[in-house]
Design a protein around this motif. Structure first.
Motif, short mmCIF file in Angstrom:
data_model
loop_
_atom_site.label_atom_id
_atom_site.label_comp_id
_atom_site.label_asym_id
_atom_site.label_seq_id
_atom_site.Cartn_x
_atom_site.Cartn_y
_atom_site.Cartn_z
N ARG A 46 0.75 -1.30 -0.03
CA ARG A 46 -0.04 -0.07 0.06
C ARG A 46 0.86 1.33 -0.10
O ARG A 46 0.64 2.21 -0.64
N LEU A 47 1.96 1.07 0.71
CA LEU A 47 3.01 2.46 0.89
C LEU A 47 3.29 2.75 -0.62
O LEU A 47 3.36 3.76 -1.02
N HIS A 48 3.82 1.53 -1.29
CA HIS A 48 4.44 2.03 -2.68
C HIS A 48 3.40 2.33 -3.71
O HIS A 48 3.51 3.09 -4.68
N ARG A 49 2.22 1.77 -3.51
CA ARG A 49 1.11 2.49 -4.44
C ARG A 49 0.64 3.85 -4.16
O ARG A 49 0.45 4.57 -5.10
N VAL A 50 0.79 4.39 -2.81
CA VAL A 50 0.48 5.51 -2.61
C VAL A 50 1.56 6.50 -3.22
O VAL A 50 1.45 7.53 -3.74
N LEU A 51 2.71 5.91 -3.13
CA LEU A 51 4.00 6.86 -3.61
C LEU A 51 3.87 6.76 -5.29
O LEU A 51 4.30 7.78 -5.69
N SER A 99 -3.84 7.58 4.46
CA SER A 99 -5.15 7.24 5.23
C SER A 99 -6.44 7.23 4.38
O SER A 99 -7.34 6.54 4.88
N ARG A 100 -6.33 8.21 3.37
CA ARG A 100 -7.52 8.13 2.45
C ARG A 100 -7.59 6.66 1.55
O ARG A 100 -8.69 6.21 1.47
N GLU A 101 -6.59 6.31 1.41
CA GLU A 101 -6.45 5.23 0.59
C GLU A 101 -6.69 3.89 1.51
O GLU A 101 -7.76 2.91 1.15
N LEU A 102 -6.28 3.73 2.75
CA LEU A 102 -6.94 2.75 3.52
C LEU A 102 -8.28 2.91 4.05
O LEU A 102 -8.85 1.96 3.95
N ALA A 103 -8.91 4.17 4.12
CA ALA A 103 -10.19 4.21 4.17
C ALA A 103 -11.28 3.65 3.27
O ALA A 103 -12.10 3.29 3.25
N ARG A 104 -10.59 3.84 1.80
CA ARG A 104 -11.26 3.32 0.49
C ARG A 104 -11.26 1.97 0.71
O ARG A 104 -12.33 1.27 0.41
N GLU A 105 -10.14 1.17 0.95
CA GLU A 105 -10.22 -0.23 1.15
C GLU A 105 -11.14 -0.58 2.15
O GLU A 105 -11.80 -1.70 1.90
N GLU A 106 -11.21 0.00 3.32
CA GLU A 106 -12.16 -0.49 4.54
C GLU A 106 -13.65 -0.42 4.10
O GLU A 106 -14.49 -1.06 4.17
N ALA A 107 -13.93 0.70 3.34
CA ALA A 107 -15.36 1.01 2.92
C ALA A 107 -15.69 -0.18 1.77
O ALA A 107 -16.96 -0.78 1.80
#
Length: 591
Positions: free
Chosen positions: A392-397, A461-469
């Motif tokens: 996830r970290l590298h996807r955000v980068l 934080s936004r990426e993780l929120a989308r995954e959890e939703a």
């Protein structure tokens, strides 16, 4: 003196119960007052005593008012009667699966000279209590003829249908010895005596009915008409609740005092030692849930032996803490879980219930919600968690347009890419000694991170929120599909899941962006350590996932990661990487 104390506590509880019932009587009197006035006026007219135009108008007005008030009172009474009181989710324990435990409770009740509880259930928490489940929506009609669940097979059924259920904290069964459990349960079981008193039982039913009705009237999503009607019902119910709140609280204090006094004669010396074990069990259970179980739940796995894990955690705590010396010697005595016929199956059921209560997981195992054994935890949870976070970290980068490092592995994910990105920002934009902002609206965590770290944390934080939703939507869809096809979802106790938001008791508030960034960078470092330096994922019973280097747990990584994120200084972390033999320029395997 003990008998005097018991009698005083019981008398106080009965007096407060009568005070609660007087609130009900006053409410009934208020509802009947207009009807009584209408009867007087009608009787006066029929006998020729109250005649005239004024009395005729009064008769019509008061009669109409009486009918309106009686209809409203009947509606309120119907809502209170049909509202389902809240029930604690538990794992029921039939007598056939724990005859020794039922025998212990029965003997304890006989020694205390109180009625036996109607049944036994377990809760994934460090507490024990009696719970009334006589409401028709919870228990159903009593069977016509069966033997007593506590008294034993073959004895005639003599218990009252109002006998409460004994709820026991499951960690107590696995950590405590049999004698300690009996000492802890003595004051709880003693509470069945006051519970059997008709006035106390009636007062409790009245208060629980009001509380359930107040919850019903507070539910959103009503149409305007029913919402207005229920708002009026709620106002009356809350008014009665305020009228009996103090008396109900004092009644329960009196019941507790009477039960505690009655239990003084049972294992008094052992109860002191047992209370120490209660505090220790709570500490170990909390650490196990928040630091060990929670990472697994977030990965869609639920440890199936949480109660066995609490024994390992408390044993480790006893080894580390000098205040806990001597507690480990108790392990040679018979544990209370031996009172169960199949402790493994019970442990699995309470572990699944704990996941539902504290995390909100599904009611049964599935492809995305499967159990995990403790020996599988490092590979199935720790390793997967780190690699998922690193990916996830590298996807955000990539989404932020961060360039990859040059060299033979320019297209592969590397730790050096993360270090370079954060280090560049600290050198170009960050002050190595940033002043503290006097603005109280700025969160303290935002004062100690560089601008690039803050941007990366917010994007994570936004990426993780989308995954959890997305995961929540998929779970809801699957549950609705299963319900539509008629499949039943097994519940550990009364069915409360369809009208109750989950989790009921969240363990921790949502992680802040800075905490998320710290976890993701630490995960990337751990992945690099495993792939380039031969490190292994591990499990610490008190601290959760841990990195094992050379067979020893790494405990000095966190300060070095924080130095990079807060000050943009990579030197401490790079020195540590060199010392351990980690190659940050080498590619890392991601999920």
């Amino acid at each position: 003196m003990t008998g005097i104390g018991v009698e005083t506590g019981a008398q106080s509880a009965r007096a407060r119960a009568l005070a609660v019932l007087r609130v009900r009587s006053r409410a009934l009197a208020v509802a009947l007052l207009p009807a009584a006035a209408a009867v007087i006026l009608l009787a006066g007219g029929s006998t020729g005593q109250l005649l005239g135009e004024g009395f005729d108008i009064a008769r019509w007005v008061v009669s109409a008012l009486a009918l309106l008030v009686l209809a409203a009172a009947g509606g309120i009474a119907l809502v209170v009667a049909r509202a389902r009181p809240a029930v604690t989710p538990t794992v029921p324990i039939p007598e056939a699966s724990a005859p020794d435990l039922y025998r212990l409770v029965r003997d304890l009740a006989d020694r205390l000279d109180v009625p036996s509880p109607s049944a036994i259930a377990l809760t994934p928490d460090c507490d024990s209590w009696l719970e009334d489940r006589t409401h028709p929506a919870q228990s159903g009609p009593p069977p016509a003829d069966h033997t007593d669940e506590i008294a034993g097979v073959g004895r005639p059924h003599r218990r009252s249908t109002a006998a409460p259920v004994l709820v026991i904290g499951s960690p107590f069964l696995w950590w405590m010895r049999v004698g300690e459990l009996r000492a802890v349960l003595a004051p709880v079981v003693a509470g069945t005596g006051p519970s059997a008193h008709p006035d106390i039982a009636a007062a409790r039913r009245f208060v629980r009915g009001l509380d359930a009705a107040a919850a019903v009237t507070a539910q959103p999503g009503r149409d305007p008409v029913s919402g207005t009607v229920l708002a009026g019902v709620g106002w009356v119910v809350r008014l009665m609740l305020r009228g009996c709140r103090v008396h109900a609280a004092e009644m329960e204090r009196g019941v507790a005092a009477a039960a505690a006094e009655r239990a003084q004669a049972v294992d008094y010396g052992l109860r002191i030692v047992a209370q120490e074990q209660v505090g220790l069990a709570y500490a170990g259970w909390d650490r196990l849930l928040t630091r060990v179980a929670l990472p697994a739940w977030r990965m869609g796995r639920w440890p199936s032996r949480l109660d066995a894990g609490v024994v390992a955690a408390l044993t480790e705590l006893s080894r580390r803490d000098r205040l806990a010396e001597g507690f480990a010697t108790r392990l040679g005595e018979r544990p209370a879980c031996d009172l169960l016929e199949e402790p493994g199956a019970v442990d699995e059921a309470t572990s699944l219930l704990a996941a539902r209560l504290f995390h909100g997981g599904p009611a049964e195992a599935g492809s995305d919600w499967s159990p995990v054994q403790w020996q599988e935890y490092p590979d199935e949870v720790v390793d997967r968690t780190w690699r998922t976070d690193a990916a996830r970290l590298h996807r955000v980068l990539d989404a932020l347009g961060v360039r990859r490092t040059s060299g033979p592995h320019a297209d592969a994910p590397t730790l050096d890419r993360v270090l370079t990105h954060l280090t560049d920002l600290s050198l170009e934009e960050a002050d190595p000694h940033p002043p503290h902002s006097p603005d109280p609206r700025i969160a303290p965590e935002d004062l100690s991170t560089t601008p690039r770290s803050t941007a990366l944390a917010e994007r994570l934080s936004r990426e993780l929120a989308r995954e959890e939703a997305a995961a929540t939507t998929a779970t809801t869809t699957a549950t609705a599909a299963a319900t539509g096809t008629g499949s039943a979802t097994p519940a550990p106790g009364p069915d409360i899941w369809h009208d109750t938001p989950l989790p009921l008791f969240p363990l921790q508030p949502p992680r802040s962006p800075r905490d998320l960034l710290t976890d993701h960078v630490t995960a990337m470092v751990c992945c690099a350590a495993m792939d380039t330096a031969g490190a292994k994922p591990g499990l610490d019973w008190l601290d959760g996932p841990s990195l094992m280097v050379g067979g020893e747990r790494t405990a000095d990584l966190a300060p070095k990661v924080l130095s990079l994120l807060e000050q943009g200084d990579p030197v401490p972390l790079r020195n540590w990487l060199t010392k351990v033999g980690i190659r940050p320029e080498k590619p890392v395997r991601l999920v």
